[in-house]
Write a protein that holds these residues in place. Structure first.
Motif, PDB file in Angstrom:
ATOM      1  N   LEU A   1      25.177  86.799 -96.692  1.00  0.00           N
ATOM      2  CA  LEU A   1      24.303  87.769 -97.351  1.00  0.00           C
ATOM      3  C   LEU A   1      23.065  87.071 -97.900  1.00  0.00           C
ATOM      4  N   ILE A   2      22.012  87.053 -97.096  1.00  0.00           N
ATOM      5  CA  ILE A   2      20.767  86.385 -97.470  1.00  0.00           C
ATOM      6  C   ILE A   2      19.687  87.441 -97.620  1.00  0.00           C
ATOM      7  N   GLY A   3      19.104  87.480 -98.808  1.00  0.00           N
ATOM      8  CA  GLY A   3      18.029  88.416 -99.071  1.00  0.00           C
ATOM      9  C   GLY A   3      16.690  87.717 -99.009  1.00  0.00           C
ATOM     10  N   SER A   4      15.645  88.512 -98.784  1.00  0.00           N
ATOM     11  CA  SER A   4      14.293  87.957 -98.805  1.00  0.00           C
ATOM     12  C   SER A   4      13.309  89.043 -99.184  1.00  0.00           C
ATOM     13  N   ASP A   5      12.238  88.591 -99.790  1.00  0.00           N
ATOM     14  CA  ASP A   5      11.083  89.443-100.060  1.00  0.00           C
ATOM     15  C   ASP A   5       9.877  88.515-100.137  1.00  0.00           C
ATOM     16  N   ASN A   6       8.782  89.001-100.672  1.00  0.00           N
ATOM     17  CA  ASN A   6       7.567  88.171-100.730  1.00  0.00           C
ATOM     18  C   ASN A   6       7.732  86.919-101.574  1.00  0.00           C
ATOM     19  N   SER A   7       8.725  86.902-102.455  1.00  0.00           N
ATOM     20  CA  SER A   7       8.911  85.727-103.311  1.00  0.00           C
ATOM     21  C   SER A   7       9.751  84.645-102.649  1.00  0.00           C
ATOM     22  N   GLY A   8      10.523  84.991-101.623  1.00  0.00           N
ATOM     23  CA  GLY A   8      11.324  83.990-100.948  1.00  0.00           C
ATOM     24  C   GLY A   8      12.710  84.483-100.578  1.00  0.00           C
ATOM     25  N   TYR A   9      13.650  83.531-100.492  1.00  0.00           N
ATOM     26  CA  TYR A   9      15.012  83.800-100.039  1.00  0.00           C
ATOM     27  C   TYR A   9      16.010  83.495-101.149  1.00  0.00           C
ATOM     28  N   TRP A  10      17.142  84.202-101.119  1.00  0.00           N
ATOM     29  CA  TRP A  10      18.219  83.992-102.082  1.00  0.00           C
ATOM     30  C   TRP A  10      19.497  84.597-101.507  1.00  0.00           C
ATOM     31  N   LEU A  11      20.615  84.329-102.153  1.00  0.00           N
ATOM     32  CA  LEU A  11      21.895  84.920-101.764  1.00  0.00           C
ATOM     33  C   LEU A  11      22.061  86.253-102.489  1.00  0.00           C
ATOM     34  N   ILE A  12      22.289  87.304-101.734  1.00  0.00           N
ATOM     35  CA  ILE A  12      22.472  88.632-102.309  1.00  0.00           C
ATOM     36  C   ILE A  12      23.809  88.657-103.037  1.00  0.00           C
ATOM     37  N   ASN A  13      23.786  89.110-104.295  1.00  0.00           N
ATOM     38  CA  ASN A  13      25.035  89.129-105.051  1.00  0.00           C
ATOM     39  C   ASN A  13      25.291  90.437-105.790  1.00  0.00           C
ATOM     40  N   SER A  14      24.555  91.491-105.405  1.00  0.00           N
ATOM     41  CA  SER A  14      24.844  92.798-106.016  1.00  0.00           C
ATOM     42  C   SER A  14      24.534  93.897-105.012  1.00  0.00           C
ATOM     43  N   LEU A  15      25.185  95.019-105.196  1.00  0.00           N
ATOM     44  CA  LEU A  15      24.949  96.172-104.335  1.00  0.00           C
ATOM     45  C   LEU A  15      23.506  96.648-104.455  1.00  0.00           C
ATOM     46  N   ASP A  16      22.952  96.626-105.665  1.00  0.00           N
ATOM     47  CA  ASP A  16      21.556  97.040-105.847  1.00  0.00           C
ATOM     48  C   ASP A  16      20.609  96.165-105.030  1.00  0.00           C
ATOM     49  N   GLU A  17      20.813  94.849-105.060  1.00  0.00           N
ATOM     50  CA  GLU A  17      19.977  93.945-104.264  1.00  0.00           C
ATOM     51  C   GLU A  17      20.121  94.240-102.782  1.00  0.00           C
ATOM     52  N   LEU A  18      21.365  94.417-102.329  1.00  0.00           N
ATOM     53  CA  LEU A  18      21.595  94.721-100.920  1.00  0.00           C
ATOM     54  C   LEU A  18      20.857  95.989-100.520  1.00  0.00           C
ATOM     55  N   GLU A  19      20.984  97.046-101.320  1.00  0.00           N
ATOM     56  CA  GLU A  19      20.352  98.311-100.957  1.00  0.00           C
ATOM     57  C   GLU A  19      18.829  98.218-100.993  1.00  0.00           C
ATOM     58  N   ASP A  20      18.282  97.431-101.913  1.00  0.00           N
ATOM     59  CA  ASP A  20      16.825  97.203-101.925  1.00  0.00           C
ATOM     60  C   ASP A  20      16.379  96.529-100.631  1.00  0.00           C
ATOM     61  N   ILE A  21      17.129  95.524-100.191  1.00  0.00           N
ATOM     62  CA  ILE A  21      16.804  94.813 -98.954  1.00  0.00           C
ATOM     63  C   ILE A  21      16.921  95.755 -97.759  1.00  0.00           C
ATOM     64  N   LEU A  22      17.985  96.544 -97.714  1.00  0.00           N
ATOM     65  CA  LEU A  22      18.165  97.481 -96.607  1.00  0.00           C
ATOM     66  C   LEU A  22      17.015  98.479 -96.540  1.00  0.00           C
ATOM     67  N   ASP A  23      16.596  98.990 -97.701  1.00  0.00           N
ATOM     68  CA  ASP A  23      15.463  99.928 -97.735  1.00  0.00           C
ATOM     69  C   ASP A  23      14.182  99.259 -97.256  1.00  0.00           C
ATOM     70  N   SER A  24      13.962  98.022 -97.671  1.00  0.00           N
ATOM     71  CA  SER A  24      12.778  97.286 -97.257  1.00  0.00           C
ATOM     72  C   SER A  24      12.773  97.071 -95.742  1.00  0.00           C
ATOM     73  N   LEU A  25      13.907  96.676 -95.185  1.00  0.00           N
ATOM     74  CA  LEU A  25      13.996  96.464 -93.737  1.00  0.00           C
ATOM     75  C   LEU A  25      13.764  97.769 -92.977  1.00  0.00           C
ATOM     76  N   GLU A  26      14.273  98.867 -93.506  1.00  0.00           N
ATOM     77  CA  GLU A  26      14.069 100.156 -92.855  1.00  0.00           C
ATOM     78  C   GLU A  26      12.594 100.560 -92.868  1.00  0.00           C
ATOM     79  N   ARG A  27      11.920 100.338 -93.996  1.00  0.00           N
ATOM     80  CA  ARG A  27      10.485 100.653 -94.069  1.00  0.00           C
ATOM     81  C   ARG A  27       9.702  99.800 -93.067  1.00  0.00           C
ATOM     82  N   ARG A  28      10.049  98.517 -92.996  1.00  0.00           N
ATOM     83  CA  ARG A  28       9.358  97.622 -92.066  1.00  0.00           C
ATOM     84  C   ARG A  28       9.608  98.048 -90.616  1.00  0.00           C
ATOM     85  N   ALA A  29      10.845  98.411 -90.313  1.00  0.00           N
ATOM     86  CA  ALA A  29      11.163  98.867 -88.959  1.00  0.00           C
ATOM     87  C   ALA A  29      10.390 100.136 -88.623  1.00  0.00           C
ATOM     88  N   LYS A  30      10.256 101.034 -89.585  1.00  0.00           N
ATOM     89  CA  LYS A  30       9.510 102.274 -89.352  1.00  0.00           C
ATOM     90  C   LYS A  30       8.039 101.972 -89.080  1.00  0.00           C
TER      91      LYS A  30
END
Length: 114
Positions: free
Chosen positions: A55-84
């Motif tokens: 579970l590796i998350g990333s955004d404009n600030s860099g990379y980290w290990l995802i450790n919460s459902l909120d973080e995971l869902e934020d990443i999933l939403d970001s990836l979906e927006r980028r894919a769109k």
């Protein structure tokens, strides 16, 4: 294909909190990869680690290990927006081609990301 040792080295360097995210050039240097723009080898390592269920998350600030459902869902939403946005750009190119060259239409169809 990267070894399990290389993946483990990545996991050992990644911070466990989004607030401590490490940017790509720093992460590349820490792992001994090129820190030049795009860090292609590093990105390939991260993609493989994610495919192997890390579970590796990333955004404009860099990379980290995802450790919460909120973080995971934020990443999933970001990836979906980028894919769109990528799919929208694809569709615009397809439509522009077909409008500009009606005698040489692409047989590709428009795609949509829901």
């Amino acid at each position: 294909m990267f070894t399990q040792e290389q993946i483990q080295a990545l996991l050992n360097v990644l911070p466990e909190r989004k607030e401590d995210a490490i940017n790509a050039p720093e992460l590349a240097r820490a792992l001994g990869y090129s820190s030049l723009p795009n860090q292609e080898e590093l990105r390939a390592l991260i993609r493989q680690a994610i495919r192997e269920n890390h579970l590796i998350g990333s955004d404009n600030s860099g990379y980290w290990l995802i450790n919460s459902l909120d973080e995971l869902e934020d990443i999933l939403d970001s990836l979906e927006r980028r894919a769109k946005r990528t799919c929208d750009r694809r569709n615009h190119l397809l439509n522009a081609w077909n409008e500009k060259y009606p005698d040489n239409l692409s047989i590709k169809i428009s795609k949509d990301v829901n």
